[in-house]
Design a protein around this motif. Structure first.
Motif, short mmCIF file in Angstrom:
data_model
loop_
_atom_site.label_atom_id
_atom_site.label_comp_id
_atom_site.label_asym_id
_atom_site.label_seq_id
_atom_site.Cartn_x
_atom_site.Cartn_y
_atom_site.Cartn_z
N ALA A 1 -8.64 -5.43 -0.50
CA ALA A 1 -9.17 -4.24 0.18
C ALA A 1 -8.61 -4.04 1.58
O ALA A 1 -9.30 -3.57 2.47
CB ALA A 1 -10.70 -4.33 0.24
N GLU A 2 -7.33 -4.37 1.81
CA GLU A 2 -6.76 -4.22 3.15
C GLU A 2 -6.83 -2.80 3.67
O GLU A 2 -6.97 -2.56 4.87
CB GLU A 2 -5.30 -4.69 3.18
N ALA A 3 -6.74 -1.83 2.76
CA ALA A 3 -6.70 -0.43 3.19
C ALA A 3 -7.97 -0.02 3.92
O ALA A 3 -7.96 0.91 4.72
CB ALA A 3 -6.48 0.49 1.99
N GLU A 4 -9.06 -0.73 3.66
CA GLU A 4 -10.32 -0.37 4.30
C GLU A 4 -10.38 -0.82 5.75
O GLU A 4 -11.20 -0.36 6.51
CB GLU A 4 -11.47 -1.01 3.51
N THR A 5 -9.50 -1.75 6.14
CA THR A 5 -9.56 -2.30 7.49
C THR A 5 -8.38 -1.92 8.36
O THR A 5 -8.40 -2.18 9.55
CB THR A 5 -9.65 -3.84 7.44
N SER A 6 -7.34 -1.33 7.80
CA SER A 6 -6.13 -1.06 8.58
C SER A 6 -5.81 0.43 8.63
O SER A 6 -5.50 1.04 7.60
CB SER A 6 -4.94 -1.81 7.97
N PRO A 7 -5.83 1.03 9.82
CA PRO A 7 -5.39 2.42 9.94
C PRO A 7 -3.94 2.61 9.51
O PRO A 7 -3.58 3.69 9.03
CB PRO A 7 -5.57 2.70 11.44
N ASN A 8 -3.10 1.57 9.68
CA ASN A 8 -1.70 1.68 9.27
C ASN A 8 -1.60 1.97 7.77
O ASN A 8 -0.83 2.83 7.33
CB ASN A 8 -0.96 0.38 9.58
N TYR A 9 -2.39 1.26 6.98
CA TYR A 9 -2.37 1.48 5.54
C TYR A 9 -3.00 2.82 5.17
O TYR A 9 -2.54 3.50 4.24
CB TYR A 9 -3.10 0.35 4.82
N GLN A 10 -4.03 3.21 5.89
CA GLN A 10 -4.66 4.49 5.60
C GLN A 10 -3.69 5.64 5.80
O GLN A 10 -3.63 6.58 5.00
CB GLN A 10 -5.90 4.68 6.49
N ARG A 11 -2.90 5.57 6.87
CA ARG A 11 -1.92 6.63 7.12
C ARG A 11 -0.85 6.66 6.04
O ARG A 11 -0.37 7.72 5.65
CB ARG A 11 -1.29 6.44 8.51
N LEU A 12 -0.47 5.48 5.55
CA LEU A 12 0.52 5.43 4.48
C LEU A 12 -0.05 5.99 3.18
O LEU A 12 0.64 6.73 2.45
CB LEU A 12 0.99 3.99 4.28
N LEU A 13 -1.30 5.67 2.88
CA LEU A 13 -1.93 6.23 1.69
C LEU A 13 -1.97 7.75 1.75
O LEU A 13 -1.82 8.42 0.73
CB LEU A 13 -3.35 5.67 1.54
N MET B 1 0.81 -1.22 0.00
CA MET B 1 0.00 0.00 0.00
C MET B 1 0.85 1.27 0.00
O MET B 1 0.42 2.32 0.48
CB MET B 1 -0.97 0.03 1.19
N ALA B 2 2.05 1.20 -0.57
CA ALA B 2 2.90 2.39 -0.68
C ALA B 2 3.10 2.73 -2.15
O ALA B 2 3.61 1.90 -2.92
CB ALA B 2 4.25 2.15 0.00
N ASP B 3 2.71 3.93 -2.56
CA ASP B 3 2.92 4.32 -3.95
C ASP B 3 4.27 5.02 -4.10
O ASP B 3 5.05 5.16 -3.14
CB ASP B 3 1.76 5.16 -4.47
N GLU B 4 4.56 5.48 -5.33
CA GLU B 4 5.86 6.06 -5.62
C GLU B 4 6.14 7.31 -4.78
O GLU B 4 7.27 7.50 -4.31
CB GLU B 4 5.96 6.41 -7.10
N LYS B 5 5.14 8.15 -4.60
CA LYS B 5 5.35 9.36 -3.82
C LYS B 5 5.62 9.04 -2.36
O LYS B 5 6.54 9.61 -1.75
CB LYS B 5 4.13 10.28 -3.93
N ALA B 6 4.84 8.13 -1.79
CA ALA B 6 5.05 7.76 -0.38
C ALA B 6 6.44 7.17 -0.17
O ALA B 6 7.10 7.43 0.85
CB ALA B 6 3.98 6.77 0.06
N ILE B 7 6.91 6.39 -1.14
CA ILE B 7 8.24 5.78 -1.01
C ILE B 7 9.33 6.82 -1.22
O ILE B 7 10.28 6.93 -0.43
CB ILE B 7 8.39 4.62 -2.01
N GLY B 8 9.20 7.61 -2.29
CA GLY B 8 10.25 8.56 -2.62
C GLY B 8 10.39 9.71 -1.65
O GLY B 8 11.51 10.19 -1.41
N GLU B 9 9.28 10.17 -1.07
CA GLU B 9 9.32 11.35 -0.21
C GLU B 9 9.28 11.02 1.28
O GLU B 9 9.65 11.86 2.10
CB GLU B 9 8.15 12.28 -0.55
N HIS B 10 8.83 9.82 1.63
CA HIS B 10 8.67 9.47 3.04
C HIS B 10 9.53 8.27 3.44
O HIS B 10 10.40 8.37 4.30
CB HIS B 10 7.19 9.19 3.32
N ILE B 11 9.31 7.13 2.79
CA ILE B 11 9.94 5.89 3.24
C ILE B 11 11.43 5.86 2.96
O ILE B 11 12.25 5.66 3.87
CB ILE B 11 9.23 4.68 2.61
#
Length: 318
Positions: A238-250, A184-194
């Motif tokens: 649909a993991e993003a719908e059940t996990s706050p961890n993924y929602q924050r990453l999105l 659940m990490a896209d290019e922006k999340a990886i390049g600018e955050h992770i």
């Protein structure tokens, strides 16, 4: 960037699943893929047993867990099991671990999920000591008091990756592990955050540049079918719908759901998306084949068409 495939998430009875796992990993190795990554589905096949099975039916491909939930077993027990599988595989195991999610740890297992980052740091202190043996494992921290001799040790290094999404977990992964395993990490999340945070933490700890393994779904299809493929991704992944961890990453990227993470379209479109992840700092891409179609035969045909393209793209992204 190295290209791998996600194997083992599909449902099925145990007898059929064993045969399918063997078939899938043999295809991945024969196709020249660098790695295969297996998830631990909460109510399904044991992950490290799955790796041992795949190791016994291959000779070259790297085998990674994505990921083993830490709370389910003591770090000494996990170290013993992982080192055993690492030896069985001829040194091909990459041990991905993580604190999982509240709905698994607290709601399913009935275990505390109050301080997952602190628990992960404490766990890794024991796990790292136990996997660097043989010798005595003497670690005392807030979560563990361990004084345990071990005769086990790895003849070749066994990388440990951590499913790190937030800043504190990325700091822990950079300091105490060899990289991170993502979903659940896209290019922006990886390049600018992770990537900046984990690379900085590793450098400050005097460690080599960490591996960043990103999992994404992939569908080979006509451009007119991309929206259909996105809709299917959002239905079955649909993991993003059940996990706050993924929602924050999105929230740190541009993708709003797993459909937005999907690399879909023709071969050129998929390769372009792969290169965007490489440019963001991804060292390893783990693709989840997502077929589309109205019937079982159409789904199978879609899967095999996507497979063929993935095998070709593995050469192009190296």
């Amino acid at each position: 960037m190295r290209l791998g495939v996600m194997i083992g998430a599909e449902r099925g009875d145990m007898a059929r699943k064993v045969a399918k796992l063997v078939s899938d990993i043999q295809w991945a190795e024969s196709a020249g893929l660098d790695s295969a990554w297996m998830p631990q589905v909460p109510n399904d096949f044991d992950l490290l047993s799955m790796v041992a099975l795949m190791a016994s039916n291959t000779s070259r491909i790297e085998l990674g867990t994505a990921v083993v939930p830490l709370q389910a077993q003591h770090p000494i027990a996990l170290a013993r099991q992982a080192l055993s599988v690492h030896a069985i595989s001829g040194g091909r195991l990459v041990l991905g671990v993580g604190p999982s999610h509240h709905w698994i740890v607290r709601d399913m297992l009935g275990l505390p999920y109050d301080k997952p980052a602190a628990y992960t740091r404490d766990y890794l202190q024991v796990l790292n000591a136990a996997t660097s043996g043989p010798g005595d494992v003497d670690v005392e921290n807030d979560s563990f008091t361990v004084h345990n001799p071990t005769v086990l040790g790895a003849d070749t290094p066994m990388p440990v990756l951590v499913s790190a999404l937030g800043p504190v977990m990325l700091q822990i992964a950079g300091e105490h592990a060899d990289g991170t395993s993502l979903w659940m990490a896209d290019e922006k999340a990886i390049g600018e955050h992770i990537a900046p945070k984990i690379n900085k933490a590793a450098a400050e700890a005097g460690k080599p540049a960490p591996r960043i393994v990103a999992g994404i779904p992939v569908t080979l299809c006509a451009n007119s079918e991309i929206e259909e493929a996105k809709d299917r991704a959002n239905r079955v992944l649909a993991e993003a719908e059940t996990s706050p961890n993924y929602q924050r990453l999105l929230d740190r990227g541009e993708a709003r759901n797993v459909g937005d993470l999907l690399a879909a379209g023709d071969e050129e479109s998929i390769l372009k998306r792969f290169k965007q992840f490489a440019d963001a700092g991804v060292t390893d891409l783990s693709v989840r084949l997502l077929p589309i179609g109205e019937t079982r035969d159409e789904l199978i045909a879609s899967k095999y068409r996507t497979r063929e393209v993935i095998a070709e793209l593995a050469k192009a992204v190296r």
